[in-house]
Design a protein around this motif. Structure first.
Motif, PDB file in Angstrom:
ATOM      1  N   LEU A  41       0.815  -1.217   0.000  1.00  0.00           N
ATOM      2  CA  LEU A  41       0.000   0.000   0.000  1.00  0.00           C
ATOM      3  C   LEU A  41       0.850   1.269   0.000  1.00  0.00           C
ATOM      4  O   LEU A  41       0.596   2.168  -0.821  1.00  0.00           O
ATOM      5  CB  LEU A  41      -0.996  -0.002   1.161  1.00  0.00           C
ATOM      6  CG  LEU A  41      -1.955   1.186   1.224  1.00  0.00           C
ATOM      7  CD1 LEU A  41      -2.768   1.321  -0.065  1.00  0.00           C
ATOM      8  CD2 LEU A  41      -2.876   1.059   2.436  1.00  0.00           C
ATOM      9  N   PRO A  42       1.867   1.395   0.849  1.00  0.00           N
ATOM     10  CA  PRO A  42       2.685   2.613   0.781  1.00  0.00           C
ATOM     11  C   PRO A  42       3.318   2.825  -0.599  1.00  0.00           C
ATOM     12  O   PRO A  42       3.378   3.963  -1.090  1.00  0.00           O
ATOM     13  CB  PRO A  42       3.751   2.396   1.854  1.00  0.00           C
ATOM     14  CG  PRO A  42       3.126   1.451   2.829  1.00  0.00           C
ATOM     15  CD  PRO A  42       2.269   0.547   1.987  1.00  0.00           C
ATOM     16  N   THR A  43       3.751   1.759  -1.227  1.00  0.00           N
ATOM     17  CA  THR A  43       4.344   1.868  -2.568  1.00  0.00           C
ATOM     18  C   THR A  43       3.315   2.361  -3.579  1.00  0.00           C
ATOM     19  O   THR A  43       3.596   3.260  -4.390  1.00  0.00           O
ATOM     20  CB  THR A  43       4.923   0.509  -3.007  1.00  0.00           C
ATOM     21  OG1 THR A  43       5.943   0.129  -2.093  1.00  0.00           O
ATOM     22  CG2 THR A  43       5.489   0.578  -4.412  1.00  0.00           C
ATOM     23  N   MET A  44       2.128   1.794  -3.524  1.00  0.00           N
ATOM     24  CA  MET A  44       1.077   2.205  -4.466  1.00  0.00           C
ATOM     25  C   MET A  44       0.627   3.639  -4.204  1.00  0.00           C
ATOM     26  O   MET A  44       0.373   4.405  -5.137  1.00  0.00           O
ATOM     27  CB  MET A  44      -0.105   1.238  -4.396  1.00  0.00           C
ATOM     28  CG  MET A  44       0.246  -0.149  -4.898  1.00  0.00           C
ATOM     29  SD  MET A  44      -1.191  -1.212  -5.055  1.00  0.00           S
ATOM     30  CE  MET A  44      -1.742  -0.702  -6.691  1.00  0.00           C
ATOM     31  N   LEU A  45       0.529   4.023  -2.935  1.00  0.00           N
ATOM     32  CA  LEU A  45       0.097   5.383  -2.620  1.00  0.00           C
ATOM     33  C   LEU A  45       1.130   6.414  -3.038  1.00  0.00           C
ATOM     34  O   LEU A  45       0.769   7.545  -3.393  1.00  0.00           O
ATOM     35  CB  LEU A  45      -0.238   5.505  -1.133  1.00  0.00           C
ATOM     36  CG  LEU A  45      -1.462   4.705  -0.694  1.00  0.00           C
ATOM     37  CD1 LEU A  45      -1.689   4.859   0.803  1.00  0.00           C
ATOM     38  CD2 LEU A  45      -2.709   5.118  -1.471  1.00  0.00           C
ATOM     39  N   LYS A  46       2.386   6.045  -3.019  1.00  0.00           N
ATOM     40  CA  LYS A  46       3.421   6.952  -3.522  1.00  0.00           C
ATOM     41  C   LYS A  46       3.203   7.228  -5.010  1.00  0.00           C
ATOM     42  O   LYS A  46       3.378   8.357  -5.483  1.00  0.00           O
ATOM     43  CB  LYS A  46       4.811   6.353  -3.264  1.00  0.00           C
ATOM     44  CG  LYS A  46       5.952   7.156  -3.836  1.00  0.00           C
ATOM     45  CD  LYS A  46       6.079   8.524  -3.174  1.00  0.00           C
ATOM     46  CE  LYS A  46       7.309   9.246  -3.656  1.00  0.00           C
ATOM     47  NZ  LYS A  46       7.043  10.439  -4.430  1.00  0.00           N
ATOM     48  N   LYS A  47       2.768   6.226  -5.752  1.00  0.00           N
ATOM     49  CA  LYS A  47       2.466   6.408  -7.176  1.00  0.00           C
ATOM     50  C   LYS A  47       1.249   7.310  -7.367  1.00  0.00           C
ATOM     51  O   LYS A  47       1.227   8.144  -8.280  1.00  0.00           O
ATOM     52  CB  LYS A  47       2.258   5.054  -7.848  1.00  0.00           C
ATOM     53  CG  LYS A  47       3.530   4.238  -7.927  1.00  0.00           C
ATOM     54  CD  LYS A  47       3.299   2.868  -8.515  1.00  0.00           C
ATOM     55  CE  LYS A  47       4.599   2.071  -8.501  1.00  0.00           C
ATOM     56  NZ  LYS A  47       4.421   0.729  -9.035  1.00  0.00           N
ATOM     57  N   VAL A  48       0.245   7.163  -6.512  1.00  0.00           N
ATOM     58  CA  VAL A  48      -0.913   8.058  -6.573  1.00  0.00           C
ATOM     59  C   VAL A  48      -0.462   9.485  -6.255  1.00  0.00           C
ATOM     60  O   VAL A  48      -0.848  10.435  -6.933  1.00  0.00           O
ATOM     61  CB  VAL A  48      -2.036   7.604  -5.607  1.00  0.00           C
ATOM     62  CG1 VAL A  48      -3.192   8.589  -5.615  1.00  0.00           C
ATOM     63  CG2 VAL A  48      -2.521   6.199  -5.959  1.00  0.00           C
ATOM     64  N   GLU A  49       0.361   9.619  -5.244  1.00  0.00           N
ATOM     65  CA  GLU A  49       0.905  10.928  -4.858  1.00  0.00           C
ATOM     66  C   GLU A  49       1.659  11.559  -6.040  1.00  0.00           C
ATOM     67  O   GLU A  49       1.486  12.748  -6.337  1.00  0.00           O
ATOM     68  CB  GLU A  49       1.851  10.763  -3.654  1.00  0.00           C
ATOM     69  CG  GLU A  49       2.605  12.005  -3.285  1.00  0.00           C
ATOM     70  CD  GLU A  49       1.983  12.794  -2.157  1.00  0.00           C
ATOM     71  OE1 GLU A  49       2.655  13.710  -1.657  1.00  0.00           O
ATOM     72  OE2 GLU A  49       0.836  12.529  -1.777  1.00  0.00           O
ATOM     73  N   ASP A  50       2.461  10.774  -6.728  1.00  0.00           N
ATOM     74  CA  ASP A  50       3.201  11.282  -7.886  1.00  0.00           C
ATOM     75  C   ASP A  50       2.252  11.754  -8.989  1.00  0.00           C
ATOM     76  O   ASP A  50       2.494  12.784  -9.627  1.00  0.00           O
ATOM     77  CB  ASP A  50       4.151  10.214  -8.435  1.00  0.00           C
ATOM     78  CG  ASP A  50       5.309   9.900  -7.494  1.00  0.00           C
ATOM     79  OD1 ASP A  50       5.558  10.687  -6.550  1.00  0.00           O
ATOM     80  OD2 ASP A  50       5.958   8.856  -7.706  1.00  0.00           O
ATOM     81  N   ALA A  51       1.174  11.010  -9.212  1.00  0.00           N
ATOM     82  CA  ALA A  51       0.190  11.406 -10.227  1.00  0.00           C
ATOM     83  C   ALA A  51      -0.489  12.712  -9.841  1.00  0.00           C
ATOM     84  O   ALA A  51      -0.692  13.598 -10.685  1.00  0.00           O
ATOM     85  CB  ALA A  51      -0.851  10.295 -10.416  1.00  0.00           C
TER      86      ALA A  51
END
Length: 124
Positions: A41-51
């Motif tokens: 989840l932290p890894t995926m949320l970092k990608k959302v944050e980047d978007a």
């Protein structure tokens, strides 16, 4: 699309297989759950944050500088989750400043706050 990223996160959680509706022993589900909240989840949320960093024009908004479906999708993913998942979810997005600002902005919107207060209680 930011909202699609949120859908991807929900799908990944479902595929991980740790919910009470998933098959497997409680020990297996516990291991998968811990892995989800501390790694996946932290890894995926970092990608959302980047978007969001690419589409936001103002702090507290995912796209542009006004409330959109993307903001509500992020809020729903991070704040309106299962009660037993809320604290671990908060920890998972703890370093995502843009996502935290969006959650706060949507949570403080008068219509959202009213809806949360008045909606029926359910396990979903």
């Amino acid at each position: 699309c930011v909202a699609e990223h949120c859908r991807d996160v929900k799908d990944a959680a479902r595929f991980k297989g740790f919910s009470k509706f998933s098959k497997g022993t409680e020990e297996e589900k516990s291991t998968k759950r811990k892995e989800w909240f501390t790694q996946d989840l932290p890894t995926m949320l970092k990608k959302v944050e980047d978007a969001v960093q690419l589409t936001s024009k103002e702090k507290g908004f995912a796209v542009g500088n006004s409330l959109t479906y993307a903001d509500v999708a992020i809020w729903s993913l991070l704040q309106d989750c299962m009660e037993g998942d809320l604290e671990e979810t908060k920890e998972a997005y703890g370093t995502c400043e843009a996502l935290k600002a969006i959650v706060e902005n949507v949570s403080n919107h008068p219509k959202v706050a009213e809806w949360v207060e008045k909606r029926p209680v359910s396990m979903f």
